[in-house]
Design an enzyme around this catalytic site. Structure first.
Site, PDB file in Angstrom:
ATOM      1  N   ASP A  45       0.820  -1.070   0.204  1.00 32.37           N
ATOM      2  CA  ASP A  45       0.031  -0.141   0.074  1.00 32.37           C
ATOM      3  C   ASP A  45       1.039   1.338  -0.049  1.00 32.37           C
ATOM      4  OD1 ASP A  45      -2.671   1.175   0.382  1.00 32.37           O
ATOM      5  OD2 ASP A  45      -1.660   2.206   1.954  1.00 32.37           O
ATOM      6  N   TYR A  63       3.407   9.898   0.512  1.00 32.46           N
ATOM      7  CA  TYR A  63       4.172   9.168   1.337  1.00 32.46           C
ATOM      8  C   TYR A  63       5.874   9.334   0.983  1.00 32.46           C
ATOM      9  CZ  TYR A  63       0.243   6.512   2.441  1.00 32.46           C
ATOM     10  OH  TYR A  63      -1.114   5.993   2.705  1.00 32.46           O
ATOM     11  N   ASN A  72     -11.320   6.439   2.653  1.00 35.22           N
ATOM     12  CA  ASN A  72     -11.955   7.373   3.704  1.00 35.22           C
ATOM     13  C   ASN A  72     -13.374   7.947   3.182  1.00 35.22           C
ATOM     14  OD1 ASN A  72      -9.714   7.679   5.706  1.00 35.22           O
ATOM     15  ND2 ASN A  72      -8.452   8.592   3.857  1.00 35.22           N
ATOM     16  N   SER A 109      -4.267   1.276   9.905  1.00 37.43           N
ATOM     17  CA  SER A 109      -4.030   1.493  10.914  1.00 37.43           C
ATOM     18  C   SER A 109      -4.580   0.028  11.863  1.00 37.43           C
ATOM     19  CB  SER A 109      -4.544   2.634  11.646  1.00 37.43           C
ATOM     20  OG  SER A 109      -4.075   3.840  11.038  1.00 37.43           O
ATOM     21  N   THR A 115      -2.277   2.242  14.806  1.00 35.60           N
ATOM     22  CA  THR A 115      -1.278   3.339  14.398  1.00 35.60           C
ATOM     23  C   THR A 115      -0.068   3.403  15.267  1.00 35.60           C
ATOM     24  OG1 THR A 115      -1.772   5.172  15.945  1.00 35.60           O
ATOM     25  CG2 THR A 115      -3.224   4.934  14.082  1.00 35.60           C
ATOM     26  N   ASN A 127      10.396  -2.344  10.731  1.00 38.60           N
ATOM     27  CA  ASN A 127      11.252  -3.342  11.822  1.00 38.60           C
ATOM     28  C   ASN A 127      11.375  -4.750  10.949  1.00 38.60           C
ATOM     29  OD1 ASN A 127      11.191  -5.459  13.934  1.00 38.60           O
ATOM     30  ND2 ASN A 127      12.493  -3.703  14.788  1.00 38.60           N
ATOM     31  N   ARG A 136       9.368  -7.570  13.181  1.00 35.56           N
ATOM     32  CA  ARG A 136       7.987  -7.166  13.277  1.00 35.56           C
ATOM     33  C   ARG A 136       7.114  -7.412  11.904  1.00 35.56           C
ATOM     34  NH1 ARG A 136       9.800  -3.589  17.396  1.00 35.56           N
ATOM     35  NH2 ARG A 136       9.995  -1.913  16.135  1.00 35.56           N
TER      36      ARG A 136
END
Ligand code: A2P
Length: 282
Positions: free
Chosen positions: A22, A27, A139, A189, A193, A245, A248
């Site tokens: 995404d 960004y 949204n 999120s 977040t 990370n 993660r």
């Protein structure tokens, strides 16, 4: 993102097995995403068609004549021939121009009156031209979705609506509406977040500290993050967890070797607070 971290993270993600990426022009790391994808294709690890890249049309580019050139700019940055999904990032427009967040002398956002249906027609043309395999929105509330769905002469429906969605904001009504209309909800999120105070409502407690998510996680030897992601995919919500990370990134992919019981799903659904982390006050 710090220079290079997005490139590395996307490469690790692809090696881990992620295929849906995404992204967005705003960004400012689309060049690194594109490079990571191209490097992995060159290595022979994946083919272009294995990747599902989602790009986004920013608020300053809603006038119909700007839609295709904006997508073409994204493709040039990515150095790819098409995106798999192109979505309208937000249902309201800013004044077109170089400023991404145009503001007046009083620091107020300068909005721009546009017709979302006209923007949508330009999105449809991008799909017809093969620049985007699918088109969607983000949204959007029910009313805004209905505007598109009821548009006379609608050629392509939005395939997806990307909205905030996680155990503290489960979106039951929007989810049901989208199910009825075959619109996939992509939940952003999904882990609650990064709690960056510049754009996150941090008065809502941290999702991953939730006792219920942690207790269920202990039962399966999983983390609260893995339980939150599993909960979403099990109710048909696509998740786009963000991590830079390596450990993660891998952890967030280990969610396909366990499943939550119906009772646990209900218990997690009951955590809904109907409070957004991402209020988008603009
Ligand atoms: P990091 O990049 O250091 O891993 P969301 O996807 O809801 O926007 O959440 C993103 C935030 O959650 C980032 O701050 C990210 O930090 C952190 N994060 C990602 N994966 C995990 C995880 N498995 N456990 C805890 N925090 C995580």
């Amino acid at each position: 993102t710090p220079k290079g971290s997005c490139l590395e993270s996307v490469k690790i993600a692809i090696d881990t097995g992620y295929r849906h990426i995404d992204g967005a022009f705003v960004y400012y790391n689309e060049h690194e995403v594109g490079q990571a994808i191209r490097e992995k294709i060159a290595e022979g690890r994946i083919k272009r068609e294995d990747i599902f890249y989602c790009g986004k049309l920013w608020n300053t580019c809603h006038p119909p004549e700007l839609v295709r050139p904006t997508l073409e700019k994204t493709l040039k940055i990515l150095q790819l021939d098409y995106v798999d999904l192109y979505i309208i990032e937000l249902p309201m427009a800013f004044k077109p121009g170089d400023a991404i967040y145009p503001k007046d002398e009083n620091g107020k956002f300068i909005y721009h009156e546009t017709d979302l249906c006209a923007t949508w027609e330009a999105m449809e043309a991008c799909k017809d031209a093969g620049l985007a395999k699918s088109i969607g929105v983000s949204n959007f509330n029910r009313r805004q979705l209905e505007m598109i769905l009821n548009k006379p002469g609608l050629k392509h429906k939005p395939v997806s609506n990307q909205v905030e969605c996680h155990p503290y904001f489960t979106q039951p009504k929007l989810l049901e509406f989208c199910r009825q209309h075959d619109i996939v909800i992509v939940g952003y999120s999904p882990l609650g977040t990064s709690r960056d105070e510049t754009w996150v409502n941090v008065s809502s407690p941290p999702l991953l500290k939730d006792p219920v998510l942690n207790a269920i996680g202990r039962k399966y030897n999983k983390t609260a993050a893995q339980v939150a992601l599993r909960f979403s995919i099990q109710r048909g919500v696509v998740v786009i967890p963000k991590s830079f990370n390596p450990q993660r990134i891998r952890e967030n992919f280990q969610i396909f070797d366990f499943s939550l019981t119906e009772e646990e799903m209900k218990e997690i659904e009951a955590l809904n607070k109907n409070v957004r982390y991402v209020e988008l006050l603009m």
